[in-house]
Design a protein around this motif. Structure first.
Motif, PDB file in Angstrom:
ATOM      1  N   TRP A   1      -1.848   4.763  12.831  1.00 55.71           N
ATOM      2  CA  TRP A   1      -1.127   4.256  11.655  1.00 55.71           C
ATOM      3  C   TRP A   1      -1.408   2.771  11.424  1.00 55.71           C
ATOM      4  O   TRP A   1      -1.398   2.313  10.287  1.00 55.71           O
TER       5      TRP A   1
ATOM      6  N   VAL B   1      -2.579   1.184   7.895  1.00 56.25           N
ATOM      7  CA  VAL B   1      -1.889   0.065   7.234  1.00 56.25           C
ATOM      8  C   VAL B   1      -2.910  -1.015   6.864  1.00 56.25           C
ATOM      9  O   VAL B   1      -2.922  -1.534   5.741  1.00 56.25           O
TER      10      VAL B   1
ATOM     11  N   ILE C   1      -5.042   0.369   3.934  1.00 54.67           N
ATOM     12  CA  ILE C   1      -4.329   0.421   2.646  1.00 54.67           C
ATOM     13  C   ILE C   1      -4.239  -0.986   2.067  1.00 54.67           C
ATOM     14  O   ILE C   1      -4.491  -1.218   0.878  1.00 54.67           O
TER      15      ILE C   1
ATOM     16  N   LEU D   1       3.474  -3.385   7.438  1.00 52.84           N
ATOM     17  CA  LEU D   1       3.991  -2.189   6.772  1.00 52.84           C
ATOM     18  C   LEU D   1       5.192  -2.569   5.888  1.00 52.84           C
ATOM     19  O   LEU D   1       5.299  -2.108   4.744  1.00 52.84           O
TER      20      LEU D   1
ATOM     21  N   VAL E   1       4.327   2.394  -7.858  1.00 52.64           N
ATOM     22  CA  VAL E   1       3.174   3.170  -7.387  1.00 52.64           C
ATOM     23  C   VAL E   1       2.334   3.698  -8.549  1.00 52.64           C
ATOM     24  O   VAL E   1       1.133   3.864  -8.439  1.00 52.64           O
TER      25      VAL E   1
ATOM     26  N   VAL F   1       4.091   5.410   7.298  1.00 54.29           N
ATOM     27  CA  VAL F   1       2.716   5.303   6.789  1.00 54.29           C
ATOM     28  C   VAL F   1       2.285   6.627   6.164  1.00 54.29           C
ATOM     29  O   VAL F   1       1.650   6.641   5.110  1.00 54.29           O
TER      30      VAL F   1
ATOM     31  N   LEU G   1       3.752   6.794   2.815  1.00 49.67           N
ATOM     32  CA  LEU G   1       3.060   5.861   1.929  1.00 49.67           C
ATOM     33  C   LEU G   1       1.721   6.433   1.460  1.00 49.67           C
ATOM     34  O   LEU G   1       1.391   6.399   0.272  1.00 49.67           O
ATOM     35  N   VAL G   2       0.959   6.966   2.398  1.00 51.77           N
ATOM     36  CA  VAL G   2      -0.347   7.534   2.045  1.00 51.77           C
ATOM     37  C   VAL G   2      -0.162   8.706   1.080  1.00 51.77           C
ATOM     38  O   VAL G   2      -0.889   8.827   0.079  1.00 51.77           O
TER      39      VAL G   2
ATOM     40  N   ALA H   1       2.245   9.149  -1.067  1.00 53.73           N
ATOM     41  CA  ALA H   1       2.605   8.625  -2.392  1.00 53.73           C
ATOM     42  C   ALA H   1       1.382   8.062  -3.104  1.00 53.73           C
ATOM     43  O   ALA H   1       1.206   8.256  -4.314  1.00 53.73           O
TER      44      ALA H   1
END
Lengths: 91, 196
Positions: free
Chosen positions: A29, A33, A36, A73, A85, B15, B18-19, B21
Motif C-alpha cells: 500500500w 500511495v 497515486i 495517505l 474525485v 488505499v 481510494l484506488v 474510487a
C-alpha cells in the motif's frame, strides 16, 4: 507559528533506526500511495506545494503517531476530497 | 507491535478504497499504478547519482559545470530530475576539512531521480530533528567519524531545492575506470552520512 512538521532542532526523538538492505517500500500500500500521488501530481490535480500543505495540516498528535506513508495517505485523501474525485482534468 | 500492524492494515484498506474510487472515476487503473511503480523504480536509482560523481572525478570540466548548475550537468548524462515537478539541483562538494550533509527538516525532499526512493531513516523524525542540531552525533550512528577540524555544512532541502553531496575521490584510485569509480559510490555517501 511553527507547525509540528517543522522538526529541525526538536529534541526527544531518540536514536536513528537504520535498516540494512532496506526495500524501497515496506508494504504494497505504501508503493500505491507513492504512485497515486505521483500520478495525480503529474496529471495536474494539485501542485507539490498543495500536497505539502495538506501534509502539514495533519493534526500534530496524529502526525507524530503516523508513519511516513500514513501521512501521505492523509494528505491524498484530503486533497481528493477537496478536489472532488469526478473533477478530472485532462482525461 | 499489534498496534503497528493494525494501523498498517487500516491504511491498506483505505488505499484499496481510494484506488477503487479512482478506478470508478476512470482516473487510473490498478494496473497502471503498478506499472508506474515498476517504471519509476527501474529509472530512479542511486546508480544515477554514482554515475554523476564518477564523471566529476574523472572530468574536471564536468565537475566545474556540475557545481555551477547541477540540472544542466546531469541532463548531459541523460538524467531527468523532474519526476514530479521541476526542482533545482545543487551539488555540494566535500573537500579536505569540509564535509556536507543533507536533510529535509520539513518533510523528505530528496533527489529521487539520482538516489532512488529515500530510506526510512531519512524521513524519520529523529533524522529530521537532529541532523541540524547534532550532525556529528548523527554521523556517529552511521559509523562515520570526522576529525574535530572538519567543518560540517548541513543543507536543508525544500520542495524546490534538492542537494547531492559530491564525495572526495578515494586515495589510490588514480588508474580506476569511470565504471569502477562509480561502483565505489554509495547512496549514503551521496547524502553525506558516509564517506566514500
Amino acid at each position: 507559528m511553527s507547525r509540528i512538521h517543522d522538526m529541525g532542532g526538536l529534541h526527544g526523538f531518540g536514536p536513528l533506526a537504520i535498516e540494512s538492505d532496506e526495500p524501497p517500500f515496506h508494504h504494497e500500500w505504501e508503493a500505491r500511495v507513492f504512485a497515486i500521488n505521483r500520478f495525480l501530481l503529474r496529471a495536474g490535480w494539485y501542485t507539490l506545494d498543495e500536497f505539502r500543505d495538506a501534509l502539514e495540516q495533519m493534526p500534530p498528535a496524529e502526525y507524530l503517531e503516523a508513519s511516513y506513508y500514513e501521512r501521505w495517505l492523509f494528505a491524498l485523501e484530503s486533497l481528493i476530497r477537496r478536489k472532488g474525485v469526478l473533477d478530472v482534468p485532462g482525461r | 507491535m499489534s498496534h503497528v500492524h493494525e494501523t498498517s492494515g487500516n491504511a491498506a484498506n483505505r488505499v484499496k478504497t481510494l484506488v477503487a474510487a479512482l478506478e470508478e472515476a476512470h482516473v487510473l487503473t490498478e494496473r497502471e499504478l503498478d506499472a508506474s511503480i515498476e517504471a519509476f523504480l527501474s529509472r530512479a536509482q542511486p546508480a544515477n547519482g554514482a554515475r554523476v560523481v564518477a564523471r566529476a572525478w574523472v572530468d574536471p570540466e564536468f565537475r566545474r559545470r556540475l557545481l555551477a548548475d547541477g540540472n544542466a550537468a546531469v541532463a548531459e548524462l541523460g538524467i531527468d530530475l523532474a519526476h514530479w515537478a521541476p526542482v533545482k539541483l545543487r551539488v555540494v562538494a566535500n573537500e579536505p576539512g569540509r564535509h556536507n550533509l543533507i536533510v529535509c527538516t520539513l518533510c523528505s525532499c530528496y533527489p529521487l531521480a539520482l538516489l532512488g526512493p529515500s530510506p526510512a531513516w531519512y524521513k524519520s523524525n529523529a533524522y529530521r530533528s537532529r541532523a541540524v542540531r547534532d550532525p556529528r552525533g548523527v554521523l556517529a550512528e552511521f559509523g562515520t567519524q570526522l576529525g574535530d577540524d572538519v567543518e560540517i555544512t548541513v543543507w536543508d532541502s525544500t520542495a524546490e531545492a534538492r542537494y547531492l553531496v559530491l564525495p572526495q575521490r578515494p586515495a589510490g584510485t588514480e588508474g580506476a575506470s569511470e565504471d569502477a569509480l562509480g561502483a565505489l559510490v554509495t547512496r549514503n555517501g551521496l547524502i553525506g552520512t558516509a564517506l566514500v
